[in-house]
Design an enzyme around this catalytic site. Structure first.
Site, PDB file in Angstrom:
ATOM      1  N   ARG A   1       0.872  -1.179   0.000  1.00 15.21           N
ATOM      2  CA  ARG A   1       0.000   0.000   0.000  1.00 15.21           C
ATOM      3  C   ARG A   1       0.903   1.221   0.000  1.00 15.21           C
ATOM      4  O   ARG A   1       1.652   1.454   0.946  1.00 15.21           O
ATOM      5  CB  ARG A   1      -0.910  -0.016   1.231  1.00 15.21           C
TER       6      ARG A   1
ATOM      7  N   GLU B   1      -4.838  -7.734  -5.925  1.00 16.38           N
ATOM      8  CA  GLU B   1      -3.513  -8.323  -6.077  1.00 16.38           C
ATOM      9  C   GLU B   1      -3.360  -9.544  -5.170  1.00 16.38           C
ATOM     10  O   GLU B   1      -2.878 -10.600  -5.597  1.00 16.38           O
ATOM     11  CB  GLU B   1      -2.421  -7.311  -5.741  1.00 16.38           C
TER      12      GLU B   1
END
Length: 168
Positions: free
Chosen positions: A26, A93
């Site tokens: 992130r 993902e």
């Protein structure tokens, strides 16, 4: 796990040989510190690492490109940070990495970056908040179920646990 909602891969990645490692993280949490350092060290060791900000062609469909790269890489490293689950892209993902782990010879190394793997596994704390936000924003309940299942799986995997006192 049924991942039919995850797009199939086709890509313009043919310009680049398949990477050894797909690095999932992130951005706001780790991009300029841990992920950048990890990318640099792996690259110095001669390992080809895919990192989105460097390797994604501009203007292409982000999800299709990421799915293609994950499917072509030998290994994925998922840096699970407190805000990882707030990103639909990170969740996609993760789900794709697990799909390839199940169907191919793909390895995933989770790095629990200042988070408790139990919180990831049981979707507690910041992970529960992010899931509520996805739900409140109208994300499909079935997709949220897939994401929770992916978090449970990654939280049960042996990985590296980084924490302030370096225990774990």
């Amino acid at each position: 796990m049924d991942n039919s909602h995850v797009a199939s891969h086709s890509s313009s990645m043919s310009r680049r040989p398949p990477p050894d490692v797909f690095l999932s993280f992130r951005g706001p949490d780790t991009r300029w510190n841990f992920a950048k350092f990890l990318h640099m060290m792996l690259t110095r060791a001669g390992i080809d690492v895919f990192i989105d900000e460097i390797d994604l062609p501009k203007g292409n469909d982000l999800n299709d490109e990421l799915i293609a790269v994950i499917s072509q890489s030998k290994l994925s490293i998922a840096v699970i940070s407190e805000d990882y689950v707030s990103s639909k892209s990170c969740l996609m993902e993760l789900e794709q990495m697990l799909k390839w782990k199940d169907s191919e010879s793909h390895t995933i190394i989770p790095i629990f970056y200042y988070v408790d793997p139990s919180d990831v596994r049981h979707c507690k704390g910041p992970f529960a908040r992010s899931m509520r936000e996805h739900n409140d924003s109208g994300s499909d309940a079935t997709v949220i179920g897939f994401w929770k299942s992916a978090l449970n799986r990654i939280g049960r995997m042996a990985g590296h646990h980084l924490c302030e006192n370096n225990e774990g």
